[in-house]
Motif scaffolding. Structure first.
Motif, PDB file in Angstrom:
ATOM      1  N   VAL A 122      -3.061  -1.665  -7.453  1.00 45.59           N
ATOM      2  CA  VAL A 122      -3.075  -0.196  -7.381  1.00 45.59           C
ATOM      3  C   VAL A 122      -3.340   0.244  -5.949  1.00 45.59           C
ATOM      4  O   VAL A 122      -2.725   1.209  -5.453  1.00 45.59           O
ATOM      5  N   LEU A 123      -4.220  -0.454  -5.247  1.00 47.95           N
ATOM      6  CA  LEU A 123      -4.510  -0.136  -3.844  1.00 47.95           C
ATOM      7  C   LEU A 123      -3.278  -0.335  -2.956  1.00 47.95           C
ATOM      8  O   LEU A 123      -3.171   0.292  -1.896  1.00 47.95           O
ATOM      9  N   ARG A 124      -2.359  -1.185  -3.415  1.00 47.54           N
ATOM     10  CA  ARG A 124      -1.126  -1.418  -2.640  1.00 47.54           C
ATOM     11  C   ARG A 124      -0.010  -0.465  -3.054  1.00 47.54           C
ATOM     12  O   ARG A 124       1.116  -0.566  -2.574  1.00 47.54           O
ATOM     13  N   GLY A 125      -0.316   0.457  -3.972  1.00 46.68           N
ATOM     14  CA  GLY A 125       0.665   1.468  -4.364  1.00 46.68           C
ATOM     15  C   GLY A 125       1.389   1.176  -5.651  1.00 46.68           C
ATOM     16  O   GLY A 125       2.341   1.883  -6.001  1.00 46.68           O
ATOM     17  N   GLU A 126       0.950   0.159  -6.407  1.00 48.96           N
ATOM     18  CA  GLU A 126       1.616  -0.166  -7.664  1.00 48.96           C
ATOM     19  C   GLU A 126       1.050   0.662  -8.815  1.00 48.96           C
ATOM     20  O   GLU A 126      -0.004   1.297  -8.697  1.00 48.96           O
ATOM     21  N   GLN A 161      -3.327   2.474  -0.269  1.00 53.29           N
ATOM     22  CA  GLN A 161      -2.022   3.126  -0.404  1.00 53.29           C
ATOM     23  C   GLN A 161      -1.811   3.631  -1.837  1.00 53.29           C
ATOM     24  O   GLN A 161      -0.687   3.643  -2.353  1.00 53.29           O
ATOM     25  N   ILE A 162      -2.898   4.051  -2.467  1.00 56.74           N
ATOM     26  CA  ILE A 162      -2.825   4.507  -3.862  1.00 56.74           C
ATOM     27  C   ILE A 162      -1.872   5.687  -3.972  1.00 56.74           C
ATOM     28  O   ILE A 162      -1.993   6.682  -3.247  1.00 56.74           O
ATOM     29  N   LYS A 163      -0.918   5.565  -4.887  1.00 57.23           N
ATOM     30  CA  LYS A 163      -0.010   6.676  -5.131  1.00 57.23           C
ATOM     31  C   LYS A 163      -0.698   7.719  -6.008  1.00 57.23           C
ATOM     32  O   LYS A 163      -1.509   7.370  -6.874  1.00 57.23           O
ATOM     33  N   PRO A 164      -0.376   9.008  -5.802  1.00 52.73           N
ATOM     34  CA  PRO A 164      -1.024  10.054  -6.607  1.00 52.73           C
ATOM     35  C   PRO A 164      -0.808   9.815  -8.102  1.00 52.73           C
ATOM     36  O   PRO A 164       0.329   9.612  -8.548  1.00 52.73           O
ATOM     37  N   VAL A 165      -1.885   9.821  -8.848  1.00 56.05           N
ATOM     38  CA  VAL A 165      -1.792   9.595 -10.290  1.00 56.05           C
ATOM     39  C   VAL A 165      -3.002  10.212 -10.982  1.00 56.05           C
ATOM     40  O   VAL A 165      -4.119  10.194 -10.448  1.00 56.05           O
TER      41      VAL A 165
END
Length: 482
Positions: free
Chosen positions: A76-80, A402-406
């Motif tokens: 999740v920290l890598r944007g997944e 790089q967490i994507k907004p969620v």
């Protein structure tokens, strides 16, 4: 013999008239008697049957909490996409007791209601000592809250977080997440950004839920107007709240969510929820029965958490994201918190698709209230809500990666209870069985009156006919032929 027939016909006639009279009286006076008994016993008055039920709720209530564990925090920290696993339920027996009950001259009564929760290991799927990986609520919440502050403030905060070895996700026990844990981050944030967090020491999602009250409610007693009984007059002295952007959304409507005025119609009901910081409207779904007691089922409409675009009256609850979630940051210390139905039931599909592990269904995640319409007393209920945290990458806060907004589900809970035992038996006898007996009795009496009166009339006619046949006839006179 004639005398006995006459007496029998008169007796049957009198019995028929008596049945008709009693049946007619029950037909018109029975419902009035039942209505007066209901009015007398649902008012908030120490002499009413329901007063003790209102004061110290005898219904066993249970709070069931389900946590969402994050299975892939590094990814999740890598944007997944976050992958979630539901844990629990962790079940608590809930006791509610009203104190400081004060009656006023304007037919209202004020009170504080305290909730006390006790963990039930035998009903739970796990213990409070189990560890669960969840977002670091303080860190991720604070990151979004300071996003628009100058970069040097964010860098200063990020440095403090690093020195305290704070990370975006944490591994805490259920008990710590529920009831609080000591976190030096609270003091650090308040030192760097004074007033951002108006509390000190411990932080827990349910700290203010246990051994505490939900505010000072003042409600109508119904002594002068039964249609207003239990309706909220004020909450904490307020006629409306100031959390939202429109007068309509700030209104305190309905009851306190425990009972409603009697003689309900199958339309809708309203209640004010301090936990949700707003009034809620549920709509009629269907009629049914609970343990032999007739009920109306009320459920949440799809518009309950709709955004202002899909449902304009909800514009006052914005700023909004997708439909199906409500931003409660204005009443939750400005933290980026959202409430919704569990598993984003009835929400925009994009919310469900943004994570893995959610399976919304009406049977498991829809809330409902089964209310006895004659008295307005709930027979069976399950109120379900989900707590969500909006997380994202925030420039200057390196811990957010790089967490994507969620909108990330944290947990969902259900407060459930149903009337049972001696309370249910007394309720059924007084408010279901007795009115039914009176109703059946009136039709039985009216049904008996017709054959009795007909039998009396037939006997009377036969008696008269017999008397006519037995009376002496006059002799015939012969006339000579001319």
């Amino acid at each position: 013999m004639a005398v006995s027939h006459r007496r029998l016909s008169v007796g049957l006639g009198l019995a028929g008239l008596a049945c008709a009279l009693l049946g007619g009286c029950l037909l018109f006076l029975g419902p009035l008697f039942v209505r007066q008994q209901v009015i007398k016993n649902v008012r908030i008055n120490p002499s009413s049957i329901s007063f003790q039920m209102w004061k110290d709720i005898p219904v066993p209530f249970y709070l069931s909490v389900h946590f969402f564990e994050v299975l892939n925090p590094k990814q999740v920290l890598r944007g997944e996409k976050p992958v979630l696993s539901q844990r629990g339920p962790y079940v608590y027996r809930e006791y509610r007791v009203k104190t400081n009950i004060t009656f006023h001259d304007n037919d209202t009564v004020s009170y504080l209601e305290y909730r006390h929760l006790f963990f039930q290991p035998d009903l739970s799927n796990g213990t409070e000592d189990e560890y669960i990986v969840v977002p670091n609520i303080m860190l991720m919440g604070a990151a979004v809250m300071v996003e628009k502050l100058p970069n040097f403030v964010k860098l200063l905060l990020s440095g403090a977080l690093a020195s305290l070895k704070q990370e975006a996700f944490m591994n805490r026990t259920v008990g710590e997440i529920m009831w609080g844990y000591e976190d030096p981050l609270i003091d650090a944030i308040n030192m760097i950004i004074p007033g951002l967090l108006p509390f000190k020491g411990k932080f827990g999602l349910f700290m203010d839920f246990n051994n505490s009250n939900s505010g000072l409610f003042t409600v109508n007693t119904g002594m002068s107007n039964i249609s207003q009984v239990h309706m909220v007059d004020s909450w904490n002295g307020l006629k409306k709240v100031n959390y939202w952007r429109s007068s309509q959304c700030n209104m305190i409507n309905g009851t306190a969510g425990e009972m409603w005025p009697p003689f309900m119609s199958p339309t809708s009901l309203q209640f004010y929820s301090p936990d949700a910081c707003r009034s809620m409207t549920l709509v009629y779904e269907q009629s049914g029965q609970f343990q032999g007691v007739p009920t109306f089922r009320f459920v949440a409409p799809k518009t309950l958490f709709a955004n202002g675009t899909d449902y304009p009256p909800n514009e006052g609850f914005c700023p909004c994201l997708q439909s199906g979630i409500q931003n409660v940051s204005t009443c939750r210390l400005n933290a980026p918190m959202f409430i919704s139905h569990p598993h984003f039931y009835n929400a925009d599909p994009s919310l469900v698709n943004a994570v893995e592990g959610l399976h919304p269904s009406k049977e498991q995640h829809g809330l409902f209230l089964d209310v006895h319409p004659m008295t307005g007393i709930p027979m069976n209920c399950s109120i379900k809500l989900q707590l969500n945290l909006y997380i994202k990458h925030v420039s200057g806060i390196i811990q957010t990666g790089q967490i994507k907004p969620v909108v990330l589900p944290l947990l969902w809970f259900a407060e459930s209870g149903s009337i049972e035992g001696s309370v249910l038996k007394q309720f059924y006898t007084n408010l279901v069985l007795l009115p039914s007996v009176l109703e059946y009795l009136q039709y039985i009496l009216l049904g008996l009156s017709a054959p009795l009166l007909v039998s009396a009339a037939v006997l009377m006619a036969r008696r008269k006919r017999g008397a006519a046949l037995k009376s002496p006839r006059a002799p015939r006179q012969s006339h000579p032929l001319l």
